[in-house]
Design a protein around this motif. Structure first.
Motif, PDB file in Angstrom:
ATOM      1  N   TYR A  57       1.580 -65.162 -36.305  1.00 47.55           N
ATOM      2  CA  TYR A  57       0.503 -65.638 -35.650  1.00 47.55           C
ATOM      3  C   TYR A  57       1.068 -66.711 -34.694  1.00 47.55           C
ATOM      4  CZ  TYR A  57      -3.633 -68.569 -34.694  1.00 47.55           C
ATOM      5  OH  TYR A  57      -4.598 -69.332 -33.873  1.00 47.55           O
ATOM      6  N   ASP A  76       1.314 -67.748 -40.313  1.00 47.59           N
ATOM      7  CA  ASP A  76       1.783 -68.713 -38.730  1.00 47.59           C
ATOM      8  C   ASP A  76       3.246 -68.646 -38.772  1.00 47.59           C
ATOM      9  OD1 ASP A  76       0.849 -71.050 -37.209  1.00 47.59           O
ATOM     10  OD2 ASP A  76       2.424 -71.808 -37.972  1.00 47.59           O
ATOM     11  N   GLU A 111     -11.643 -60.329 -35.538  1.00 49.33           N
ATOM     12  CA  GLU A 111     -12.284 -61.082 -36.405  1.00 49.33           C
ATOM     13  C   GLU A 111     -13.754 -60.993 -36.284  1.00 49.33           C
ATOM     14  OE1 GLU A 111     -10.426 -65.363 -36.942  1.00 49.33           O
ATOM     15  OE2 GLU A 111     -10.512 -64.829 -35.008  1.00 49.33           O
ATOM     16  N   ASP A 120      -3.025 -65.632 -30.231  1.00 44.14           N
ATOM     17  CA  ASP A 120      -4.374 -65.755 -30.374  1.00 44.14           C
ATOM     18  C   ASP A 120      -5.203 -66.433 -29.183  1.00 44.14           C
ATOM     19  OD1 ASP A 120      -7.038 -65.984 -31.595  1.00 44.14           O
ATOM     20  OD2 ASP A 120      -6.461 -67.520 -33.007  1.00 44.14           O
ATOM     21  N   ASN A 121      -6.312 -66.486 -29.103  1.00 43.16           N
ATOM     22  CA  ASN A 121      -7.309 -67.218 -28.060  1.00 43.16           C
ATOM     23  C   ASN A 121      -6.821 -66.425 -26.764  1.00 43.16           C
ATOM     24  OD1 ASN A 121      -8.724 -69.063 -29.604  1.00 43.16           O
ATOM     25  ND2 ASN A 121      -6.787 -70.015 -29.826  1.00 43.16           N
ATOM     26  N   TYR A 161      -4.980 -62.064 -44.868  1.00 48.06           N
ATOM     27  CA  TYR A 161      -4.860 -63.166 -43.594  1.00 48.06           C
ATOM     28  C   TYR A 161      -4.670 -64.339 -43.953  1.00 48.06           C
ATOM     29  CZ  TYR A 161      -6.165 -63.902 -38.841  1.00 48.06           C
ATOM     30  OH  TYR A 161      -6.072 -64.521 -37.436  1.00 48.06           O
ATOM     31  N   ASN A 199      -0.340 -69.113 -31.384  1.00 53.24           N
ATOM     32  CA  ASN A 199      -1.452 -69.706 -30.565  1.00 53.24           C
ATOM     33  C   ASN A 199      -1.009 -69.681 -29.241  1.00 53.24           C
ATOM     34  OD1 ASN A 199      -4.153 -70.773 -29.815  1.00 53.24           O
ATOM     35  ND2 ASN A 199      -4.132 -72.439 -31.174  1.00 53.24           N
ATOM     36  N   SER A 258      -0.380 -61.639 -42.344  1.00 51.21           N
ATOM     37  CA  SER A 258      -0.254 -62.291 -41.270  1.00 51.21           C
ATOM     38  C   SER A 258      -0.387 -63.643 -41.655  1.00 51.21           C
ATOM     39  CB  SER A 258      -1.670 -62.298 -40.281  1.00 51.21           C
ATOM     40  OG  SER A 258      -1.536 -62.680 -39.295  1.00 51.21           O
ATOM     41  N   GLU A 299       0.750 -61.741 -33.434  1.00 51.25           N
ATOM     42  CA  GLU A 299      -0.480 -61.925 -33.224  1.00 51.25           C
ATOM     43  C   GLU A 299      -0.794 -63.171 -32.123  1.00 51.25           C
ATOM     44  OE1 GLU A 299      -4.682 -63.515 -35.786  1.00 51.25           O
ATOM     45  OE2 GLU A 299      -2.565 -63.089 -37.032  1.00 51.25           O
ATOM     46  N   LYS A 336      -5.719 -59.877 -30.210  1.00 50.05           N
ATOM     47  CA  LYS A 336      -6.508 -60.556 -31.227  1.00 50.05           C
ATOM     48  C   LYS A 336      -7.680 -60.864 -30.654  1.00 50.05           C
ATOM     49  CE  LYS A 336      -7.388 -63.594 -34.615  1.00 50.05           C
ATOM     50  NZ  LYS A 336      -6.632 -64.625 -34.705  1.00 50.05           N
ATOM     51  N   ASN A 337      -8.888 -60.039 -31.139  1.00 47.72           N
ATOM     52  CA  ASN A 337     -10.327 -60.241 -30.724  1.00 47.72           C
ATOM     53  C   ASN A 337     -10.595 -59.787 -29.334  1.00 47.72           C
ATOM     54  OD1 ASN A 337     -10.817 -61.478 -33.195  1.00 47.72           O
ATOM     55  ND2 ASN A 337     -10.674 -63.494 -32.543  1.00 47.72           N
ATOM     56  N   GLN A 350      -2.031 -75.665 -31.067  1.00 48.94           N
ATOM     57  CA  GLN A 350      -2.391 -76.099 -32.342  1.00 48.94           C
ATOM     58  C   GLN A 350      -2.971 -77.456 -32.412  1.00 48.94           C
ATOM     59  OE1 GLN A 350      -3.030 -73.420 -33.697  1.00 48.94           O
ATOM     60  NE2 GLN A 350      -1.607 -72.907 -35.365  1.00 48.94           N
TER      61      GLN A 350
END
Length: 272
Positions: free
Chosen positions: A78, A64, A210, A152-153, A46, A80, A62, A150, A190-191, A85
């Motif tokens: 990755y 950015d 995670e 995120d959030n 990661y 966001n 993975s 990926e 992701k999560n 960011q």
């Protein structure tokens, strides 16, 4: 288990899954694209905080979206999607301030843990505008040679002071996932165990989790994605727990919470 045929994205689109290879073809469009899932239980690293030469034996990494993929490996990009960011907040404010979530007083809603503004995905019009930006980033991931995305959030709605909902997040994923597939990229959940199977129904293909060992959630991901789950832990105890419970079938790594590079003084890496 992945069904042989399943529907993704838009009603006209179907996906043919080649079981055992993790290769999928998105049909029903003028430019059909093939995308491949990361190999299950492959050694993973990661590197979203900094790119560096992966440890020996790593097959999946993975990084950015601004980084270059690692040569010869399966690379995940990755992005966001649901928050900014930290170094891009000024760009959002200058160009898309209307897409930054604000409370009733007009103040920005911030993820205090990471200093990131939440993106406003509360309406169809705003989701369309956000998707246009994100899909441009996905185009960049594809052109660089990444094999998956990926986002995120996804769970930013939990930090939104009640201004966003899980349904809002899923609606945006339905705009982003088909575009990733059209560009030949798989896309991860992701999560966010609260999605249940809704993420997969929205078009997501595998999971990056995670601390699912720490919080005893890994089984929630495998119930939806089988062995197509990548686990990142940040403490030795949680890493050992995840390895003992799932290391025989899933990719599990230990990293430092800021995902730094070797030589940083805080760098940690282990795998099982």
């Amino acid at each position: 288990m992945i069904p042989v045929l399943r529907r993704i994205g838009v009603p006209a689109a179907t996906v043919l899954a080649v079981i055992g290879l993790g290769i999928f073809t998105r049909a029903g469009t003028a430019d059909a694209a093939t995308y491949t899932l990361p190999p299950a239980n492959a050694k993973f690293d990661y590197q979203i905080g900094a790119a560096y030469t992966p440890p020996s034996g790593v097959k999946v990494v993975s990084r950015d979206r601004t980084a270059t993929p690692a040569a010869g490996l399966y690379n995940i990009c990755y992005v966001n999607v649901f928050q900014t960011q930290p170094d891009e907040i000024a760009w959002w404010q200058a160009n898309h301030d209307d897409l930054l979530l604000k409370d009733s007083s007009g103040d920005y809603v911030i993820d205090g843990d990471w200093g990131e503004n939440l993106i406003d995905v509360s309406t169809a019009a705003k989701r369309t505008a956000v998707a246009a930006i994100v899909n441009g980033w996905i185009d960049g991931c594809a052109s660089k040679g990444f094999k998956a995305v990926e986002p995120d959030n996804i769970d930013s709605y939990e930090r939104s002071e009640g201004l966003l909902t899980k349904a809002n997040a899923i609606a945006l994923l339905k705009l982003v996932a088909p575009h990733a597939h059209d560009k030949g990229l798989a896309i991860a959940q992701k999560n966010t165990t609260a999605l249940g199977s809704a993420g997969k129904s929205a078009g997501l293909d595998f999971a990056i989790a995670e601390e699912c060992g720490r919080y005893s959630e890994c089984g929630d991901y495998t119930a939806v994605y089988g062995s197509n789950v990548i686990v990142i832990e940040y403490t030795k105890n949680a890493f050992t727990k995840a390895c003992n419970g799932f290391g025989a079938s899933l990719s599990v790594v230990l990293r430092d919470v800021n995902v730094t590079a070797p030589g940083s003084g805080t760098y940690k890496y282990d795998s099982c």
